[in-house]
Design an enzyme around this catalytic site. Structure first.
Site, short mmCIF file in Angstrom:
data_model
loop_
_atom_site.label_atom_id
_atom_site.label_comp_id
_atom_site.label_asym_id
_atom_site.label_seq_id
_atom_site.Cartn_x
_atom_site.Cartn_y
_atom_site.Cartn_z
N ASP A 1 -29.45 3.94 26.14
CA ASP A 1 -30.53 4.86 25.26
C ASP A 1 -31.06 4.01 24.29
OD1 ASP A 1 -31.48 7.12 24.01
OD2 ASP A 1 -29.48 7.93 23.41
N CYS B 1 -30.11 17.47 27.64
CA CYS B 1 -29.14 17.28 26.66
C CYS B 1 -29.48 18.07 25.43
CB CYS B 1 -28.77 15.86 26.52
SG CYS B 1 -27.31 15.44 25.56
#
Length: 198
Positions: free
Chosen positions: A124, A6
């Protein structure tokens, strides 16, 4: 092991991610050191071959704007990161967009994959993109089933142990493959994919 890299910002980042074998690549469209503008995002999405999922990452952006940018950039999926209500997922999904729900694991977090209509759930760190690890022991009694990705403080040195402990379907990394904030290290990108799958 599904691997998402990412925060990519350049054509070289994309090329390395693809040749390293990443399953998905993420482009950040919200305010961040890794942010890309719409024109850059659209150009990078075109560089990604079929078979690698392109994900537009949004945090704190209204659902209508998310939908507009996602459609204009051509990303294959949208990742809504943070405290988005179910209605936001419904609004984005109405355009036929695939969804990723990204949240921190705190008391009360719904860890059912698909609970908000998403096809993937990403767990996360409470501070996304910070590189901070979180206590994986929190997964005990709250481990998702199905297509969920572990993120938060992962890197080449610790991804193997994290996968062994958390047993995710996939992993997501951003800061752990950078030489400095927002700048991808192409060697680390390759090493991370290999380490995640080892």
């Amino acid at each position: 092991m599904y691997v998402k890299l990412c925060g990519l910002r350049t054509a070289a980042d994309v090329e390395v991610a693809v040749t390293a074998g990443a399953d998905a690549v993420g482009f950040v469209f919200s305010t961040s050191a890794r942010q890309v503008d719409l024109d850059t995002g659209r150009r990078l999405v075109r560089e990604v071959p079929e078979g690698v999922l392109t994900v537009g990452v949004f945090s704190g952006v209204p659902a209508a704007e998310v939908r507009r940018v996602a459609e204009a950039s051509g990303v294959g999926a949208v990742q809504l990161h943070g405290e988005y209500p179910r209605e936001a997922f419904d609004e984005v999904a109405a355009a036929g967009t695939r969804l990723v729900r990204a949240v921190a694991l705190i008391p009360g977090t719904d860890v059912r994959v698909g609970a908000f209509g998403e096809e993937m759930l990403l767990l996360d760190s409470p501070v996304a993109g910070s590189g901070h690890r979180w206590d994986l022991a929190a997964l005990d009694g709250a481990r998702p089933a199905g297509r969920w990705l572990l993120a938060g403080g992962l890197g080449v040195a610790n991804v193997g142990a994290a996968v062994a402990q958390a047993r995710p379907w996939g992993v997501d990394v951003s800061s752990g493959i950078e030489s400095s904030r927002g700048v991808k290290d192409h060697g680390l990108m390759r090493e991370f994919v290999a380490a995640a799958r080892a």
